[in-house]
Design an enzyme around this catalytic site. Structure first.
Site, PDB file in Angstrom:
ATOM      1  N   LYS A  50       0.384   3.525  -2.976  1.00 12.87           N
ATOM      2  CA  LYS A  50      -0.781   4.381  -3.148  1.00 12.87           C
ATOM      3  C   LYS A  50      -0.357   5.810  -3.456  1.00 12.87           C
ATOM      4  O   LYS A  50       0.632   6.323  -2.929  1.00 12.87           O
ATOM      5  CB  LYS A  50      -1.646   4.369  -1.876  1.00 12.87           C
ATOM      6  CG  LYS A  50      -2.380   3.074  -1.654  1.00 12.87           C
ATOM      7  CD  LYS A  50      -3.216   3.088  -0.393  1.00 12.87           C
ATOM      8  CE  LYS A  50      -4.465   3.913  -0.548  1.00 12.87           C
ATOM      9  NZ  LYS A  50      -5.422   3.676   0.554  1.00 12.87           N
TER      10      LYS A  50
ATOM     11  N   ASP B 163     -14.214   3.198   1.931  1.00 11.54           N
ATOM     12  CA  ASP B 163     -13.413   2.047   1.532  1.00 11.54           C
ATOM     13  C   ASP B 163     -13.985   1.306   0.328  1.00 11.54           C
ATOM     14  O   ASP B 163     -13.256   0.595  -0.366  1.00 11.54           O
ATOM     15  CB  ASP B 163     -13.284   1.076   2.718  1.00 11.54           C
ATOM     16  CG  ASP B 163     -12.520   1.697   3.870  1.00 11.54           C
ATOM     17  OD1 ASP B 163     -11.316   1.923   3.711  1.00 11.54           O
ATOM     18  OD2 ASP B 163     -13.140   1.984   4.910  1.00 11.54           O
TER      19      ASP B 163
ATOM     20  N   ASP C  92     -11.603  -4.282   2.638  1.00  8.92           N
ATOM     21  CA  ASP C  92     -12.508  -3.162   2.384  1.00  8.92           C
ATOM     22  C   ASP C  92     -13.969  -3.548   2.606  1.00  8.92           C
ATOM     23  O   ASP C  92     -14.780  -2.709   3.017  1.00  8.92           O
ATOM     24  CB  ASP C  92     -12.328  -2.646   0.957  1.00  8.92           C
ATOM     25  CG  ASP C  92     -11.044  -1.862   0.766  1.00  8.92           C
ATOM     26  OD1 ASP C  92     -10.469  -1.422   1.774  1.00  8.92           O
ATOM     27  OD2 ASP C  92     -10.608  -1.705  -0.389  1.00  8.92           O
TER      28      ASP C  92
ATOM     29  N   GLY D 278     -10.897 -13.533 -13.277  1.00 11.49           N
ATOM     30  CA  GLY D 278     -10.084 -12.337 -13.204  1.00 11.49           C
ATOM     31  C   GLY D 278      -9.590 -11.889 -14.558  1.00 11.49           C
ATOM     32  O   GLY D 278     -10.094 -12.303 -15.608  1.00 11.49           O
ATOM     33  N   HIS D 279      -8.567 -11.051 -14.534  1.00 10.79           N
ATOM     34  CA  HIS D 279      -7.989 -10.505 -15.759  1.00 10.79           C
ATOM     35  C   HIS D 279      -6.491 -10.335 -15.547  1.00 10.79           C
ATOM     36  O   HIS D 279      -6.043  -9.977 -14.460  1.00 10.79           O
ATOM     37  CB  HIS D 279      -8.638  -9.163 -16.094  1.00 10.79           C
ATOM     38  CG  HIS D 279      -8.155  -8.581 -17.391  1.00 10.79           C
ATOM     39  ND1 HIS D 279      -8.411  -9.153 -18.612  1.00 10.79           N
ATOM     40  CD2 HIS D 279      -7.408  -7.476 -17.642  1.00 10.79           C
ATOM     41  CE1 HIS D 279      -7.859  -8.423 -19.565  1.00 10.79           C
ATOM     42  NE2 HIS D 279      -7.237  -7.401 -19.007  1.00 10.79           N
ATOM     43  N   SER D 280      -5.719 -10.579 -16.607  1.00 12.19           N
ATOM     44  CA  SER D 280      -4.263 -10.463 -16.512  1.00 12.19           C
ATOM     45  C   SER D 280      -3.713  -9.707 -17.712  1.00 12.19           C
ATOM     46  O   SER D 280      -4.287  -9.742 -18.801  1.00 12.19           O
ATOM     47  CB  SER D 280      -3.621 -11.858 -16.443  1.00 12.19           C
ATOM     48  OG  SER D 280      -3.948 -12.606 -17.603  1.00 12.19           O
TER      49      SER D 280
ATOM     50  N   CYS E 134       0.811  -1.212   0.000  1.00 10.61           N
ATOM     51  CA  CYS E 134       0.000   0.000   0.000  1.00 10.61           C
ATOM     52  C   CYS E 134       0.847   1.267   0.000  1.00 10.61           C
ATOM     53  O   CYS E 134       0.312   2.371  -0.131  1.00 10.61           O
ATOM     54  CB  CYS E 134      -0.950  -0.003   1.201  1.00 10.61           C
ATOM     55  SG  CYS E 134      -2.309  -1.182   1.037  1.00 10.61           S
TER      56      CYS E 134
ATOM     57  N   ASP F  61     -10.408   0.871   7.310  1.00  7.51           N
ATOM     58  CA  ASP F  61      -9.170   0.131   7.563  1.00  7.51           C
ATOM     59  C   ASP F  61      -7.975   1.044   7.309  1.00  7.51           C
ATOM     60  O   ASP F  61      -8.036   1.999   6.544  1.00  7.51           O
ATOM     61  CB  ASP F  61      -9.089  -1.169   6.756  1.00  7.51           C
ATOM     62  CG  ASP F  61      -9.144  -0.985   5.255  1.00  7.51           C
ATOM     63  OD1 ASP F  61      -9.412   0.142   4.786  1.00  7.51           O
ATOM     64  OD2 ASP F  61      -8.918  -1.970   4.538  1.00  7.51           O
TER      65      ASP F  61
ATOM     66  N   ASP G 118      -8.651  -3.554  -4.993  1.00  2.49           N
ATOM     67  CA  ASP G 118      -7.368  -3.104  -4.437  1.00  2.49           C
ATOM     68  C   ASP G 118      -6.263  -3.981  -5.009  1.00  2.49           C
ATOM     69  O   ASP G 118      -6.415  -5.201  -5.101  1.00  2.49           O
ATOM     70  CB  ASP G 118      -7.369  -3.201  -2.910  1.00  2.49           C
ATOM     71  CG  ASP G 118      -6.483  -2.143  -2.266  1.00  2.49           C
ATOM     72  OD1 ASP G 118      -5.370  -1.918  -2.799  1.00  2.49           O
ATOM     73  OD2 ASP G 118      -6.890  -1.566  -1.250  1.00  2.49           O
TER      74      ASP G 118
END
Length: 350
Positions: free
Chosen positions: A20, A51, A91, A139-141, A17, A227, A68
């Protein structure tokens, strides 16, 4: 080369994180001249710095939607998958909800790191999703210059149990469920100065799910929740205070630390770059009591956390009930401060 020989943090310019974008810069990015269409079913959206988004399902429940992802904060691929996934799922817990499904987001430098290593990242993610009781459903890649991993997660919550970060009230008691110092220790590891007895402290905590958030959602006495991640404890408390029109006092000696040696690491310059970016964004809103070592407190409280704990604002009459619940989950349950009527100084560190 064996997949266990790969040190993932060598392939990324940021970590966890700490990647960010700083709060001040993010505010500039999100400013828009476009009027967003109103949608009375969007209960939580761009109008607040919360969040996750929350959408009314018109059956007494709401859908929580969040995403995230970040670059490696540990070298081990399996552990990276676990940490990134726990961080993303958090989240949903921070909104008082129950996660129900996740899909993966993977960016991988195929020409630099073997697909076998990426497979280990996905396996780590699956293991955390299993702990949360949810499927990793797809998902995606993409082929990217640096390794990136995270999740998009959906959850559900009874509308009456939604917890937001901008609904704290003056006189609330503040709790934090995980210890801080993740950025400091992971930076020390990169610098090669992390002591042997501290090697697993940050990673072990980052892998822990914030499951208690769902139980806290059932407590009316919990007035606000978020969080603690890349903006540090001060940054996420500042968002809570500004959104709620309150101020706060933090007791420095009550804040849980991953190790009492954090001060030693700070004075060895083990401070991630994200700390200074954080402080530049909100430092003008913070004051310190005269007896506080400001350099130490700043480095500690602005330290970017990855998969950090829940910051909880609680009605004083419900504080004992929340303490008992946190103890039941094996979490830190000592109050770290209080909110107060709005003052010129947003947060005072005592």
């Amino acid at each position: 080369m064996n997949s266990t020989d790969i040190k993932l943090t060598q392939y990324s310019h940021g970590a966890g994180c700490g990647c960010k974008i700083a709060p001040k810069v993010l505010d500039q990015i999100l400013q828009s001249n476009f009027a967003m269409p109103d949608n009375n079913r969007l209960l939580v959206g761009n109008h607040s710095k919360d969040d996750a988004a929350v959408f009314d399902m018109q059956n007494g429940q709401a859908l929580i939607s969040t995403t995230d992802f970040f670059m490696p904060i540990v070298d081990d691929a399996y552990q990276f998958g676990r940490i990134a996934s726990a961080n993303a799922i958090s989240d949903v817990y921070a909104m008082g909800g129950k996660p129900i499904v996740a899909i993966a987001i993977l960016g991988w430098p195929i020409n630099k790191i073997s697909p076998e290593v990426a497979k280990r990242v996905i396996e780590g993610s699956r293991s955390i999703c299993m702990e949360a009781g949810i499927p990793l459903a797809g998902g995606h890649s993409i082929d990217s210059p640096e390794p990136i991993f995270g999740l998009a997660v959906n959850g559900i919550v009874d509308i009456k149990n939604i917890k937001q970060n901008n609904t704290a009230q003056a006189g609330n008691v503040l709790f934090l469920t995980k210890k801080i110092g993740v950025g400091i220790l992971t930076t020390a590891e990169k610098k090669g100065i992390l002591r042997a007895e501290h090697q697993s402290l940050a990673a072990t905590q980052m892998e822990q799910l914030n499951k208690v958030g769902e139980a806290l959602g059932n407590m009316p006495g919990v007035t606000a929740m978020t969080d603690v991640t890349g903006f540090g404890l001060l940054g996420h408390l500042a968002e809570m205070c500004e959104g709620s029109n309150v101020s706060a006092q933090l007791n420095l000696n009550k804040i849980p630390l991953l190790t009492n040696d954090l001060k030693m690491y700070i004075y060895l310059q083990s401070v991630p770059g994200g700390t200074n970016r954080n402080w530049d964004s909100y430092g003008g809103k913070i004051s310190f009591a005269e007896n506080i070592d400001k350099n130490y407190a700043t480095a500690l409280l602005a330290d970017p956390q990855t998969s950090g704990g829940l910051l909880i604002a609680v009605d004083a009459n419900a504080a004992d009930e929340v303490q008992d619940l946190l103890q039941e989950y094996g979490l830190y349950n000592t109050p770290i401060g209080r909110t107060a009527e709005q003052k010129e100084t947003l947060i005072t560190v005592l």
